[in-house]
Design a protein around this motif. Structure first.
Motif, short mmCIF file in Angstrom:
data_model
loop_
_atom_site.label_atom_id
_atom_site.label_comp_id
_atom_site.label_asym_id
_atom_site.label_seq_id
_atom_site.Cartn_x
_atom_site.Cartn_y
_atom_site.Cartn_z
N ALA A 22 1.18 -10.16 -34.08
CA ALA A 22 1.79 -8.91 -34.55
C ALA A 22 2.26 -8.03 -33.39
CB ALA A 22 0.81 -8.14 -35.42
N THR A 23 1.60 -8.12 -32.25
CA THR A 23 1.97 -7.27 -31.11
C THR A 23 2.55 -8.07 -29.94
OG1 THR A 23 -0.31 -7.45 -30.26
CG2 THR A 23 0.22 -5.53 -31.64
N TYR A 24 2.73 -9.37 -30.13
CA TYR A 24 3.12 -10.26 -29.04
C TYR A 24 4.46 -9.85 -28.41
CZ TYR A 24 4.31 -14.63 -26.63
OH TYR A 24 4.67 -15.57 -25.69
N ASP A 25 5.48 -9.69 -29.22
CA ASP A 25 6.80 -9.36 -28.66
C ASP A 25 6.80 -8.00 -27.98
OD1 ASP A 25 8.28 -11.67 -29.21
OD2 ASP A 25 8.72 -11.03 -31.25
N PHE A 26 6.21 -7.01 -28.64
CA PHE A 26 6.18 -5.67 -28.04
C PHE A 26 5.50 -5.71 -26.68
CE2 PHE A 26 3.76 -1.82 -27.12
CZ PHE A 26 4.80 -0.91 -27.00
N ASN A 28 4.96 -8.31 -24.66
CA ASN A 28 5.76 -9.08 -23.70
C ASN A 28 6.83 -8.21 -23.05
OD1 ASN A 28 4.47 -11.52 -23.89
ND2 ASN A 28 6.14 -12.60 -24.87
N HIS A 29 7.56 -7.49 -23.90
CA HIS A 29 8.68 -6.69 -23.39
C HIS A 29 8.17 -5.47 -22.60
CE1 HIS A 29 10.57 -9.41 -26.03
NE2 HIS A 29 10.76 -8.63 -27.07
N PHE A 30 7.13 -4.82 -23.13
CA PHE A 30 6.60 -3.62 -22.50
C PHE A 30 5.95 -3.93 -21.16
CE2 PHE A 30 3.02 -0.62 -21.95
CZ PHE A 30 3.74 0.56 -21.81
N LEU A 31 5.09 -4.94 -21.12
CA LEU A 31 4.33 -5.24 -19.91
C LEU A 31 5.19 -5.84 -18.81
CD1 LEU A 31 1.07 -6.59 -21.57
CD2 LEU A 31 1.29 -4.47 -20.25
N SER A 32 6.33 -6.45 -19.19
CA SER A 32 7.23 -7.01 -18.17
C SER A 32 8.44 -6.12 -17.93
CB SER A 32 7.71 -8.40 -18.60
OG SER A 32 8.63 -8.30 -19.69
N ALA A 33 8.47 -4.94 -18.56
CA ALA A 33 9.63 -4.04 -18.47
C ALA A 33 10.91 -4.75 -18.91
CB ALA A 33 9.77 -3.47 -17.06
N GLY A 34 10.79 -5.63 -19.89
CA GLY A 34 11.95 -6.34 -20.43
C GLY A 34 12.37 -7.56 -19.62
N LEU A 35 11.68 -7.83 -18.52
CA LEU A 35 12.08 -8.96 -17.68
C LEU A 35 11.84 -10.30 -18.36
CD1 LEU A 35 10.75 -7.73 -14.23
CD2 LEU A 35 13.15 -8.08 -14.86
N ASP A 36 10.91 -10.35 -19.30
CA ASP A 36 10.65 -11.62 -20.00
C ASP A 36 11.90 -12.13 -20.69
OD1 ASP A 36 10.20 -9.33 -21.78
OD2 ASP A 36 9.67 -10.82 -23.28
N LEU A 37 12.73 -11.23 -21.22
CA LEU A 37 13.97 -11.65 -21.87
C LEU A 37 14.98 -12.14 -20.83
CD1 LEU A 37 14.26 -8.79 -24.51
CD2 LEU A 37 13.58 -11.17 -24.91
N ALA A 181 -5.88 -4.54 -19.32
CA ALA A 181 -6.35 -3.29 -19.94
C ALA A 181 -5.38 -2.80 -21.01
CB ALA A 181 -6.54 -2.22 -18.85
N VAL A 182 -4.09 -2.79 -20.67
CA VAL A 182 -3.08 -2.35 -21.65
C VAL A 182 -2.99 -3.34 -22.80
CG1 VAL A 182 -0.63 -1.84 -21.99
CG2 VAL A 182 -1.78 -1.10 -19.90
N GLY A 183 -3.01 -4.63 -22.49
CA GLY A 183 -2.89 -5.65 -23.53
C GLY A 183 -4.01 -5.58 -24.54
N ARG A 184 -5.25 -5.45 -24.08
CA ARG A 184 -6.36 -5.42 -25.04
C ARG A 184 -6.40 -4.10 -25.80
NH1 ARG A 184 -9.51 -5.91 -20.13
NH2 ARG A 184 -10.33 -3.88 -19.46
N TRP A 185 -5.93 -3.00 -25.18
CA TRP A 185 -5.89 -1.71 -25.88
C TRP A 185 -4.90 -1.75 -27.05
CZ3 TRP A 185 -1.96 2.40 -25.02
CH2 TRP A 185 -2.24 3.56 -25.78
N ILE A 186 -3.72 -2.31 -26.82
CA ILE A 186 -2.70 -2.33 -27.87
C ILE A 186 -2.96 -3.42 -28.89
CG2 ILE A 186 -0.23 -2.73 -28.32
CD1 ILE A 186 0.35 -1.28 -25.69
N SER A 187 -3.32 -4.61 -28.42
CA SER A 187 -3.51 -5.74 -29.34
C SER A 187 -4.90 -5.76 -29.98
CB SER A 187 -3.29 -7.06 -28.61
OG SER A 187 -4.35 -7.31 -27.69
#
Length: 239
Positions: A22-26, A28-37, A181-187
């Protein structure tokens, strides 16, 4: 602190990715500043698939590499395979939102070690950030080799570690401290976002991956680092 397990039991991997779907795409994009795309678009550019070719996207997840390939060459026919049904549901929802509803992208629940595909049925096999999660990399590469046509191409997009010492130091702080830290907080999933940096740190280097691919019967073509070596694209061909 309890050490992070990098056990790659396929049931564990499936449940982990189903749990963060449910939070995977958000994230990915947030933590990489969109670089994953951008990384996936770069991989599609390097692959440069021929018109109307058939592509198998292993560990397709929510489909971003497949969609990057289709944006580059709309006549492709892509089958996405993934262990995690919840990820595939989101991939198909994204395909519908992009009006890719004519069979150009289809998905199957499946295992990289036992692909549900016929021998020699694809022009290319791609895997983005998934080869690191299979329990037997050699067996997976043999499966990729099996389903490719003669002359077909393999593309691996995977994380590595930057080579520049200062950048590497900064990156490791972010990757090992901030990102989990950010990943576990959001997901709300501690395991998945601790597993990510641990699995990257324990994984083989790009040079070692190239050697493993060659031993699996492929002819390596290129290894292209992106963003100072944070990630890389490896291509090879089945003779």
């Amino acid at each position: 602190m309890k050490p992070v397990s990098i056990d790659k039991n396929q049931r564990r991997i499936r449940e982990m990715f189903d749990g963060i779907a449910a939070t995977y795409d958000f994230l990915n994009h947030f933590l990489s500043a969109g670089l994953d795309l951008w990384w996936r678009r770069s991989a599609a550019r390097i692959l440069a698939p021929a018109p109307r070719s058939r592509l198998l996207d292993v560990a397709t997840g929510t489909g971003d590499l497949a969609f990057a390939a289709l944006a580059r060459e709309p006549s492709l026919h892509i089958i996405g395979v993934d262990l995690a049904p919840e990820m595939l549901k989101r991939a198909m929802a994204k395909a519908e939102a992009r009006r890719i509803v004519d069979g150009r992208y289809r998905v199957l629940v499946g295992d990289a070690l036992h692909l549900p595909c016929r021998d020699g049925s694809f022009d290319a096999v791609t895997i983005a950030y998934g080869i690191r999660n299979v329990p037997d990399m050699g067996a997976a590469l043999q499966e990729f080799h099996r389903v490719l046509k003669s002359g077909g191409r393999l593309l691996i997009l995977e994380f590595s570690l930057p080579t520049h010492p200062l950048f590497r130091c900064f990156y490791l702080f972010y990757f090992e401290t901030v990102l989990p830290a950010v990943g576990r907080w959001i997901s709300q999933d501690r395991e998945a976002y601790e597993y990510l940096p641990a699995s990257v740190g324990a994984f083989v280097s790009p040079d070692a991956m190239e050697a493993i691919v060659q031993r699996s019967g492929f002819r390596p073509e290129s290894v292209t680092p992106l963003l100072g070596g944070v990630t890389y694209v490896l291509t090879a061909r089945k003779p």
